[in-house]
Write a protein that holds these residues in place. Structure first.
Motif, PDB file in Angstrom:
ATOM      1  N   GLY A   1      27.037 -16.270 -15.423  1.00  6.86           N
ATOM      2  CA  GLY A   1      27.294 -16.102 -16.848  1.00  6.86           C
ATOM      3  C   GLY A   1      26.139 -15.537 -17.636  1.00  6.86           C
ATOM      4  N   SER A   2      25.087 -15.082 -16.945  1.00  9.87           N
ATOM      5  CA  SER A   2      23.918 -14.559 -17.668  1.00  9.87           C
ATOM      6  C   SER A   2      24.065 -13.101 -18.086  1.00  9.87           C
ATOM      7  N   GLY A   3      25.127 -12.412 -17.609  1.00 13.85           N
ATOM      8  CA  GLY A   3      25.362 -11.029 -18.020  1.00 13.85           C
ATOM      9  C   GLY A   3      25.160 -10.001 -16.929  1.00 13.85           C
ATOM     10  N   LYS A   4      24.897 -10.441 -15.701  1.00 14.07           N
ATOM     11  CA  LYS A   4      24.581  -9.512 -14.613  1.00 14.07           C
ATOM     12  C   LYS A   4      25.736  -8.557 -14.315  1.00 14.07           C
ATOM     13  N   THR A   5      26.924  -9.106 -14.103  1.00 10.83           N
ATOM     14  CA  THR A   5      28.075  -8.262 -13.749  1.00 10.83           C
ATOM     15  C   THR A   5      28.481  -7.366 -14.907  1.00 10.83           C
ATOM     16  N   THR A   6      28.319  -7.821 -16.131  1.00 16.76           N
ATOM     17  CA  THR A   6      28.603  -6.980 -17.296  1.00 16.76           C
ATOM     18  C   THR A   6      27.727  -5.733 -17.283  1.00 16.76           C
ATOM     19  N   LEU A   7      26.456  -5.897 -16.934  1.00 16.27           N
ATOM     20  CA  LEU A   7      25.557  -4.746 -16.838  1.00 16.27           C
ATOM     21  C   LEU A   7      26.014  -3.771 -15.752  1.00 16.27           C
ATOM     22  N   LEU A   8      26.480  -4.308 -14.621  1.00 17.16           N
ATOM     23  CA  LEU A   8      26.984  -3.438 -13.555  1.00 17.16           C
ATOM     24  C   LEU A   8      28.188  -2.642 -14.008  1.00 17.16           C
ATOM     25  N   GLU A   9      29.092  -3.286 -14.722  1.00 13.98           N
ATOM     26  CA  GLU A   9      30.288  -2.598 -15.198  1.00 13.98           C
ATOM     27  C   GLU A   9      29.925  -1.506 -16.193  1.00 13.98           C
ATOM     28  N   MET A  10      28.895  -1.719 -16.983  1.00 12.65           N
ATOM     29  CA  MET A  10      28.419  -0.659 -17.877  1.00 12.65           C
ATOM     30  C   MET A  10      27.789   0.476 -17.086  1.00 12.65           C
ATOM     31  N   MET A  11      27.049   0.141 -16.037  1.00 11.47           N
ATOM     32  CA  MET A  11      26.411   1.158 -15.214  1.00 11.47           C
ATOM     33  C   MET A  11      27.460   2.044 -14.547  1.00 11.47           C
ATOM     34  N   ASN A  12      28.593   1.454 -14.192  1.00  6.39           N
ATOM     35  CA  ASN A  12      29.694   2.193 -13.578  1.00  6.39           C
ATOM     36  C   ASN A  12      30.584   2.890 -14.597  1.00  6.39           C
ATOM     37  N   GLY A  13      30.369   2.643 -15.869  1.00  4.84           N
ATOM     38  CA  GLY A  13      31.192   3.268 -16.897  1.00  4.84           C
ATOM     39  C   GLY A  13      32.540   2.624 -17.087  1.00  4.84           C
ATOM     40  N   TYR A  14      32.675   1.355 -16.679  1.00  5.19           N
ATOM     41  CA  TYR A  14      33.923   0.620 -16.891  1.00  5.19           C
ATOM     42  C   TYR A  14      33.909  -0.163 -18.199  1.00  5.19           C
ATOM     43  N   LEU A  15      32.722  -0.442 -18.705  1.00  4.29           N
ATOM     44  CA  LEU A  15      32.547  -1.072 -20.003  1.00  4.29           C
ATOM     45  C   LEU A  15      31.549  -0.244 -20.801  1.00  4.29           C
ATOM     46  N   PHE A  16      31.649  -0.298 -22.111  1.00  4.96           N
ATOM     47  CA  PHE A  16      30.711   0.409 -22.973  1.00  4.96           C
ATOM     48  C   PHE A  16      30.127  -0.570 -23.985  1.00  4.96           C
ATOM     49  N   PRO A  17      28.846  -0.423 -24.293  1.00  4.67           N
ATOM     50  CA  PRO A  17      28.202  -1.396 -25.178  1.00  4.67           C
ATOM     51  C   PRO A  17      28.717  -1.321 -26.606  1.00  4.67           C
ATOM     52  N   THR A  18      28.606  -2.437 -27.290  1.00  5.92           N
ATOM     53  CA  THR A  18      28.903  -2.461 -28.718  1.00  5.92           C
ATOM     54  C   THR A  18      27.906  -1.576 -29.454  1.00  5.92           C
ATOM     55  N   SER A  19      26.656  -1.623 -29.026  1.00  8.06           N
ATOM     56  CA  SER A  19      25.626  -0.710 -29.536  1.00  8.06           C
ATOM     57  C   SER A  19      24.554  -0.554 -28.473  1.00  8.06           C
ATOM     58  N   GLY A  20      23.786   0.535 -28.585  1.00  6.63           N
ATOM     59  CA  GLY A  20      22.760   0.836 -27.599  1.00  6.63           C
ATOM     60  C   GLY A  20      23.132   2.045 -26.757  1.00  6.63           C
ATOM     61  N   ARG A  21      22.193   2.485 -25.912  1.00  5.04           N
ATOM     62  CA  ARG A  21      22.382   3.692 -25.116  1.00  5.04           C
ATOM     63  C   ARG A  21      22.262   3.397 -23.626  1.00  5.04           C
ATOM     64  N   VAL A  22      23.192   3.960 -22.848  1.00  7.17           N
ATOM     65  CA  VAL A  22      23.195   3.823 -21.389  1.00  7.17           C
ATOM     66  C   VAL A  22      23.074   5.216 -20.778  1.00  7.17           C
ATOM     67  N   THR A  23      22.058   5.409 -19.945  1.00  9.00           N
ATOM     68  CA  THR A  23      21.868   6.677 -19.243  1.00  9.00           C
ATOM     69  C   THR A  23      21.795   6.388 -17.742  1.00  9.00           C
ATOM     70  N   VAL A  24      22.648   7.050 -16.971  1.00  6.21           N
ATOM     71  CA  VAL A  24      22.722   6.829 -15.529  1.00  6.21           C
ATOM     72  C   VAL A  24      22.649   8.173 -14.811  1.00  6.21           C
ATOM     73  N   LEU A  25      21.701   8.284 -13.875  1.00  2.00           N
ATOM     74  CA  LEU A  25      21.510   9.509 -13.086  1.00  2.00           C
ATOM     75  C   LEU A  25      21.353  10.733 -13.987  1.00  2.00           C
ATOM     76  N   GLY A  26      20.665  10.537 -15.100  1.00  2.00           N
ATOM     77  CA  GLY A  26      20.392  11.632 -16.025  1.00  2.00           C
ATOM     78  C   GLY A  26      21.500  11.934 -17.004  1.00  2.00           C
ATOM     79  N   HIS A  27      22.593  11.174 -16.984  1.00  2.00           N
ATOM     80  CA  HIS A  27      23.735  11.408 -17.867  1.00  2.00           C
ATOM     81  C   HIS A  27      23.849  10.277 -18.886  1.00  2.00           C
ATOM     82  N   ARG A  28      23.878  10.639 -20.146  1.00  2.00           N
ATOM     83  CA  ARG A  28      24.036   9.632 -21.191  1.00  2.00           C
ATOM     84  C   ARG A  28      25.520   9.368 -21.413  1.00  2.00           C
ATOM     85  N   TYR A  29      25.918   8.109 -21.208  1.00  2.00           N
ATOM     86  CA  TYR A  29      27.325   7.754 -21.379  1.00  2.00           C
ATOM     87  C   TYR A  29      27.737   7.924 -22.843  1.00  2.00           C
ATOM     88  N   GLY A  30      28.953   8.461 -22.992  1.00  2.00           N
ATOM     89  CA  GLY A  30      29.445   8.841 -24.308  1.00  2.00           C
ATOM     90  C   GLY A  30      29.359  10.333 -24.522  1.00  2.00           C
TER      91      GLY A  30
END
Length: 258
Positions: A37-66
């Motif tokens: 329940g500390s948020g680990k799997t939520t971070l993974l789902e964001m890294m995979n692009g299955y979830l998106f943050p309420t605010s903030g920026r996610v960049t994976v392999l040089g690509h900024r999500y959104g």
């Protein structure tokens, strides 16, 4: 390679992540560590692009999500989780399950190319489970199934490998065998993000740790700097001692009477 900047995530009335930031560079191998329940799997789902943050920026392999089609990014990401294992057909032979990794399928419904069969057999041999190639997936032990998932992930040739508690449900023998095999990703130049709540699963190959507590970052950085008694106490609410042996941490819980 992967950068999370000031990530907040709220689901209905519950705050899941609060101001999470970290930067994973090429060649680093990370562990996401924290209680359930500390948020680990939520971070993974964001890294995979299955979830998106309420605010903030996610960049994976040089690509900024959104700003990119996340389906294209996913082609360079391998993912091992219990939910994926449950979607695979238990009656299919192991080599066929592994071969689906070349195409991103869950199952073949047409003639399988001979080169796919050959590559699947080769990677199973590399992981020392070639003898199981023709066995139905469903007759394998938990540890053998998870090694088959490693083989499937290797065949997809990802740049980034994400593993969500791959040792869950394994006995001590199968856990140690699986952990020993993770080094093949480092050998192949694949960066790994490994999620666990067990400190003893942090093998020598891992270089960095993101330590979480209730959706917040306790610490992030080189594992020797993060895995200290004080920081573990803060994240787990347990008083511990940490011993290092050949690059691997082991914990001892201090008695409340001491």
């Amino acid at each position: 390679m992967v950068r999370f900047e000031h990530i907040y995530f709220r689901r209905e009335r519950r705050q899941i992540l609060t101001d999470v930031s970290f930067h994973m560079k090429e060649g680093e191998q990370w562990v996401f560590l924290g209680r359930n329940g500390s948020g680990k799997t939520t971070l993974l789902e964001m890294m995979n692009g299955y979830l998106f943050p309420t605010s903030g920026r996610v960049t994976v392999l040089g690509h900024r999500y959104g700003e990119v089609d996340v389906r294209e990014v996913r082609k360079s990401i391998g993912y091992i989780s219990q939910s994926l294992m449950e979607k695979l057909h238990p009656g299919d032979p192991v080599w066929e399950v592994v071969a689906t990794g070349l195409y991103g399928f869950l199952r073949f419904y047409q003639t399988i190319p001979e080169e796919a069969r050959a590559e699947a057999h080769a990677v199973l041999e590399r992981l020392n489970i070639g003898r199981l190639a023709d066995s139905p997936l469903g007759v394998l032990s938990q540890g053998e199934r998870k090694k088959a998932m490693l083989a499937r992930a290797l065949l997809s040739r990802p740049r980034l490998m994400i593993m969500d508690e791959p040792c869950a449900g394994l006995d001590l023998y199968e856990r140690e065998k699986l952990l020993a095999d993770l080094d093949v990703f480092r050998e192949d130049g694949i960066s790994v993000v490994y999620v666990t709540h067990h400190i003893e699963e942090i093998m020598p190959m891992f270089t960095h740790v993101l330590l979480l507590e209730d959706g917040r970052v306790v610490a992030a950085g080189p594992k020797e700097e993060v895995l200290t008694a004080d920081l573990i106490r803060q994240a787990y609410q347990v008083d511990v001692e940490i011993d290092w042996y050949r690059g691997r941490p082991w914990i001892k819980v201090r008695s409340s009477q001491s």
